[in-house]
Design an enzyme around this catalytic site. Sequence first.
Site, short mmCIF file in Angstrom:
data_model
loop_
_atom_site.label_atom_id
_atom_site.label_comp_id
_atom_site.label_asym_id
_atom_site.label_seq_id
_atom_site.Cartn_x
_atom_site.Cartn_y
_atom_site.Cartn_z
N GLN A 22 -46.26 -2.41 -14.68
CA GLN A 22 -45.77 -1.75 -13.41
C GLN A 22 -46.33 -1.86 -11.96
OE1 GLN A 22 -43.72 1.81 -15.46
NE2 GLN A 22 -43.09 3.16 -13.61
N SER B 160 -50.94 -3.43 -19.18
CA SER B 160 -50.23 -2.13 -19.79
C SER B 160 -48.61 -2.89 -20.17
CB SER B 160 -49.87 -1.88 -18.06
OG SER B 160 -49.20 -0.32 -18.60
N LEU B 161 -47.29 -2.61 -19.09
CA LEU B 161 -46.58 -3.12 -19.92
C LEU B 161 -45.91 -4.20 -20.18
CD1 LEU B 161 -42.79 -3.02 -19.46
CD2 LEU B 161 -43.78 -3.49 -17.23
N ARG C 4 -40.08 3.29 -23.69
CA ARG C 4 -41.37 3.78 -22.97
C ARG C 4 -41.54 4.05 -21.90
NH1 ARG C 4 -45.10 0.44 -20.13
NH2 ARG C 4 -47.59 0.84 -21.61
N HIS D 27 -51.63 6.50 -19.06
CA HIS D 27 -52.54 5.74 -19.37
C HIS D 27 -54.09 6.55 -19.44
CE1 HIS D 27 -51.39 1.76 -19.58
NE2 HIS D 27 -50.68 2.47 -19.04
N GLN E 237 -51.78 2.42 -26.49
CA GLN E 237 -51.70 2.23 -25.02
C GLN E 237 -51.79 2.37 -24.23
OE1 GLN E 237 -49.09 0.04 -23.46
NE2 GLN E 237 -50.21 -2.17 -23.42
#
Length: 315
Positions: free
Chosen positions: A11, A91-92, A116, A200, A249
């Site tokens: 992102q 991440s994503l 999410r 996170h 995660q």
Amino acid sequence: MKKIAFVFPGQGAQYVGMGKEISNQYKVADEIFQEASLSVGYDMKNMCFEGPEEELKKTENTQPAILTTCIAIAKVLEEKGIHPHITAGLSLGEYASLVISGAMEFKDAVALVKKRGKYMQEAVPLGVGTMAAILGMEREDLYKALEKGKEFGIVEAANFNSPGQIVISGEIVAVEKTCEFAKELGAKKAVVLPVSAPFHCSMLIEAGRNLSKELENIEIKDLKVPVIANVNGGYYKDSSQVKDLLIKQVSQSVLWEDSVIKMLHEEIDTFIEIGPGKSLSGFIKKISKQEDKKVDIYNVEDIKTLEAVVDAVLK
């Protein structure tokens, strides 16, 4: 023969117009955008190509939009005969890697990351949490700054992106104080980021719990391409680990630098960043230099960059 890694951004890489050129020119990419629209319940082409930017920036829209763009472009590369030996995403971006590996169907993944994004946004009310980039500081020194910052609230390491670039996440005052302590301890720069939530970190544990309920309904298949997980910087050993690592995660540190080092030690010599922007390319350049490894780094986000990669990799 080149040993290739496909890497996918997270992102923040999004922009209005992403994926448009490639979707217009390649049927396989266009079909991914159509499939995404059916899965998320709105026109994904319109979201990615026309915006408006304010809508695209909403986390629950950003995540499926970036994933769709990444997979659309990756499918074009595969159609042209370029396949990864390893894949990883920030991440994503890890969801794109799992789709490319065959572990997850795209239609399931794109619907999942929409939820999410929603859960991550809802986990912490606006104005409570933030993130900051700490530049020019070693991990050990950052941990010292974090320890001092924790006296003012929740603050944790969120992303280990590359040598000298670590992102922290948590409650606003604690993050701001940690930035001050980091500078006192020798950080070159500490910049609060324009984000809508403290990603996170432990403040998002509830988002992970909500995500786990959604994952119960998703079929995970065997991985046909090795995928490196953000949480531990190591391979998914098998499909049974996928759901657990994706839940963790959400609220744990992204070990991107460790993930790239792992790929370099696997003798990957060609990195292809797929999707909007080229922030990962910059990280990989720094990491490979530190590890004294010579690699080729490309990004693909439009026709020009696509043609450049095809020429370079298939020559």
